[in-house]
Design a protein around this motif. Structure first.
Motif, short mmCIF file in Angstrom:
data_model
loop_
_atom_site.label_atom_id
_atom_site.label_comp_id
_atom_site.label_asym_id
_atom_site.label_seq_id
_atom_site.Cartn_x
_atom_site.Cartn_y
_atom_site.Cartn_z
N UNK A 205 0.74 -1.09 0.08
CA UNK A 205 -0.06 -0.16 -0.09
C UNK A 205 0.84 1.34 -0.19
N UNK A 206 0.38 2.30 0.64
CA UNK A 206 1.14 3.56 0.75
C UNK A 206 0.87 4.03 2.23
N UNK A 207 2.01 4.81 2.36
CA UNK A 207 2.04 5.59 3.73
C UNK A 207 2.22 7.08 3.36
N UNK A 208 1.49 7.90 4.22
CA UNK A 208 1.50 9.21 4.29
C UNK A 208 2.51 9.70 5.10
N UNK B 7 4.71 1.32 -0.35
CA UNK B 7 5.44 0.70 0.75
C UNK B 7 4.96 -0.94 0.42
N UNK B 8 6.13 -1.81 0.40
CA UNK B 8 5.79 -3.24 0.38
C UNK B 8 6.66 -3.79 1.18
N UNK B 9 6.17 -4.72 2.25
CA UNK B 9 6.74 -5.28 3.36
C UNK B 9 6.49 -6.92 3.21
N UNK B 10 7.22 -7.74 2.81
CA UNK B 10 7.12 -9.28 2.83
C UNK B 10 7.87 -9.76 3.99
N UNK B 11 7.18 -10.49 4.61
CA UNK B 11 7.86 -11.60 5.77
C UNK B 11 7.46 -12.98 5.78
N UNK B 12 8.27 -13.95 6.26
CA UNK B 12 8.23 -15.29 5.84
C UNK B 12 8.05 -15.88 7.29
N UNK C 109 -3.14 1.14 -1.37
CA UNK C 109 -3.03 1.55 -2.84
C UNK C 109 -1.69 1.18 -3.09
N UNK C 110 -1.62 -0.05 -4.21
CA UNK C 110 -0.38 -0.65 -4.43
C UNK C 110 0.37 0.22 -5.52
N UNK C 111 1.57 0.39 -5.17
CA UNK C 111 2.60 0.94 -6.31
C UNK C 111 2.75 0.18 -7.36
#
Length: 632
Positions: free
Chosen positions: A326-329, A380-385, A416-418
């Motif tokens: 998404x997005x961060x303001x 912002x994209x944050x992947x975790x495993x 809102x995905x970049x």
């Protein structure tokens, strides 16, 4: 904010109010309309004769045309400097403004809408909300308690069950609905729809909510068909629903004889808070599940302990992965560092740039390097495993001018995905090519996996991945037990995603029940969350509402813009003698902030239009509009 100015004098701020419309000007010491300087003796300023007419000329014809430029020469009589200011939501919303892919923020700004590209918004209920597709209505569907995102534009559960990501928990007697927009070119298009047990499908023309085209379906009826004639090329509002009573589940809309490609759908998300959360039923971002929207304080800020995120199709407490997107303001521009606290691995991108990654097993507590962030929205994209033990997915501000030591509040996040770091994940059987319809997207990397069932003694395996001109060997005569390979080759970067992908696995014995392919890619320009062109048109404003006999001249305009790289904001105005006349009055040229308005004919009524032109990635916003003018 009530602001008053006399020509040639400093700007004076008299007070702050959330008023629906400014100007609320009053007379300041009257100078000549062409004075242009601070008052001095003898120049018609504060020492002008006290009997000078304040509304000259008093003998102007009372029946002069209402759209005449002025009722008298602009240098005749005493003039009063006035100002029209819009800077709060009530100002921009006053009257009946016209918005084309724009919105009015509650904080007081006009900005383009924002979209999740490649999905429809989804809602669900554990209640059977209708029992006949022919009589069902959209009005019967409530606002979803847990909104989700439908990354596929069809639904097929042949064994029954329920869709994930929208809060449905029962195998029977539930309702699912999708809404958003689909891109359709002008012309005739075959359109079909089928739903089991009951469903309906509706379309509206671009820029409207007049849903008229409707296809209806029940499980014991043939597929509904029609030919839809699209008057223009553009984004068409769409909505559909299915009500399920038991057995298999289907909802199949098709356009031009084929399923609607995901890349031709989008969902407006600027009214939603939080981040999109996608689950993978495998620890290396393979075998994708559902996508939901997390709008509370747990967005990118959660410790699942020995559990897992629910309602995403994840089947175990270990061996899964998630993606927050998404997005961060950022409200205060400056240099930031972010802290990732994960168990196990992670990858982090900000504005499409890789700012940290460690996919090894074990607990992590890492800090990024310096990130220079302007005020505004950032991708912002944050992947975790998760591979074994506990599972944690936390992102915080480590250093910066605000929010230090805190996760990002949900109100600062939106799903809102970049376009810089998107993915498509496909599950396929043992044989055949794997296809991904992503248009002209460019590959960043590829994650590949396969399930291999072999005897207890193992097998010798060779695995080969091919796409276009590139072929790579993952394993070559390697010994393996049941296994999942992960492969993210740089050699596949900068290729288009069109065409088939081939994943060949050769083994001496055993079976290959499934193969998975996750393509990480960037979309071409123009496919970001922000429309390329959008506009806002104010309601008609009466410039004489504060008083005065006539508008003598428009002097200048200024507007404050939350700047964004790759975007421009311009303003045009038009004047008219009556509110009704404004609809057909021509617009001025497009002005930048600080423009002189001497070329615009002064009339009593005025409208202004704000035009946003962007690269699709960045969102500008107009936060304050000011028009200076003179009345007599």
């Amino acid at each position: 904010m009530a602001v008053f100015r006399q020509r040639g004098l400093p700007l004076v701020v008299l007070g702050i109010a959330a008023c629906a419309f400014n100007p609320t000007g009053v007379a300041v010491d009257g100078g000549g309309a062409d004075d242009g300087a601070v008052d001095a003796p003898g120049d018609g300023g504060t020492d002008a004769p006290t009997d000078a007419p304040t509304d000259a000329p008093t003998d102007a014809p009372t029946d002069a045309p209402t759209d005449a430029p002025t009722d008298a020469p602009t240098d005749a009589g005493t003039t009063t400097g006035r100002v029209l200011i819009d800077d709060v939501a009530a100002d921009f919303s006053a009257g009946t403004p016209s918005l084309t892919e724009t919105r009015i923020d509650a904080a007081g700004a006009v900005a383009p809408q924002a979209f999740y590209q490649g999905s429809l918004c989804a809602g669900g209920s554990d209640d059977l909300l209708f029992t006949d597709g022919h009589t069902a209505t959209w009005a019967a569907l409530p606002v979803p308690a847990r909104p989700g995102l439908a990354r596929t534009v069809d639904l097929n559960l042949p064994g029954g069950g329920f869709p994930r990501g929208v809060g449905i928990t029962a195998d029977t007697d539930w309702t699912l609905w999708w809404s958003g927009e689909v891109f359709i070119t002008a012309g005739s298009h075959p359109l079909t729809f089928y739903a089991d047990d009951h469903g309906f499908f509706e379309l509206a023309e671009p820029g409207t909510t007049n849903f008229a085209t409707r296809l209806e379906s029940n499980w014991n009826e043939p597929t509904a068909m029609t030919t839809y004639v699209a008057p223009v090329t553009g984004w068409y509002p769409v909505r559909m629903a299915v009500a399920q009573r038991g057995g298999g589940v289907d909802m199949f809309p098709s356009l031009d004889g084929a399923p609607i490609p995901r890349r031709l759908t989008r969902c407006r998300v600027d009214t939603l808070s939080g981040l999109a959360l996608t689950g993978f039923d495998e620890a290396r971002f393979l075998d994708v599940g559902a996508t939901t929207i997390v709008s509370d304080g747990t967005a990118a800020n959660i410790d699942w302990g020995f559990g897992n995120p629910t309602d995403l199709g994840i089947t175990g407490g270990d061996t899964f992965a998630v993606r927050w997107s998404g997005q961060v303001f950022i409200d205060v521009a400056g240099t930031y560092r972010l802290r990732t606290q994960t168990d196990d691995g992670y990858r982090l991108w900000v504005d499409g740039q890789d700012v940290g990654a460690d996919l090894s097993d074990g607990i992590k507590n890492d800090v990024t390097g310096d990130l220079v962030l302007a005020r505004g929205w950032h991708d912002l994209v944050f992947d975790t495993t998760e591979t074994t033990g506990g599972a944690k997915s936390i992102l915080k501000v480590d250093r910066g001018p605000e929010l230090v030591g805190q996760p990002f509040p949900a109100a600062r996040l939106r799903p809102a995905e970049g376009r810089g770091q998107r993915f498509e994940s496909i599950t396929a059987g043992a044989a055949g090519d794997i296809t991904a319809d992503l248009g002209a997207a460019i590959v960043n990397a590829v994650d590949v996996g396969y399930a291999l069932d072999v005897p207890i003694q193992g097998a010798t395996v060779t695995t080969q991945l091919a796409h276009g001109p590139v072929t790579a060997t993952l394993r070559n005569n390697a010994f393996a037990l049941d296994t999942v390979d992960r492969y993210a080759p740089s050699g596949f970067g900068n290729q288009t995603t069109s065409g088939p992908w081939s994943l060949a696995v050769t083994n001496g014995n055993g079976t290959l029940p499934e193969r998975w392919l996750t393509i990480r890619y960037r979309e071409p320009a123009g496919t970001g969350p922000t429309p390329l062109t959008s506009s806002y048109q104010s309601s008609v404003r009466d410039l004489l509402a504060p008083g005065g006999a006539a508008v003598a001249s428009l002097t200048s305009l200024a507007f404050d813009v939350r700047a964004a790289t790759g975007a421009t904001v311009t303003v045009a105005v038009r004047t008219c003698g009556s509110p009704a006349a404004c609809a057909s009055a021509p617009w001025s040229a497009e002005f930048s902030s600080g423009a002189d308005l001497a070329s615009v004919t002064p009339r009593r009524y005025l409208q202004y239009r704000v035009t946003f032109v962007t690269d699709g990635d960045h969102e500008p916003a107009l936060e304050r509009f000011q028009l200076d003018y003179l009345t007599r």
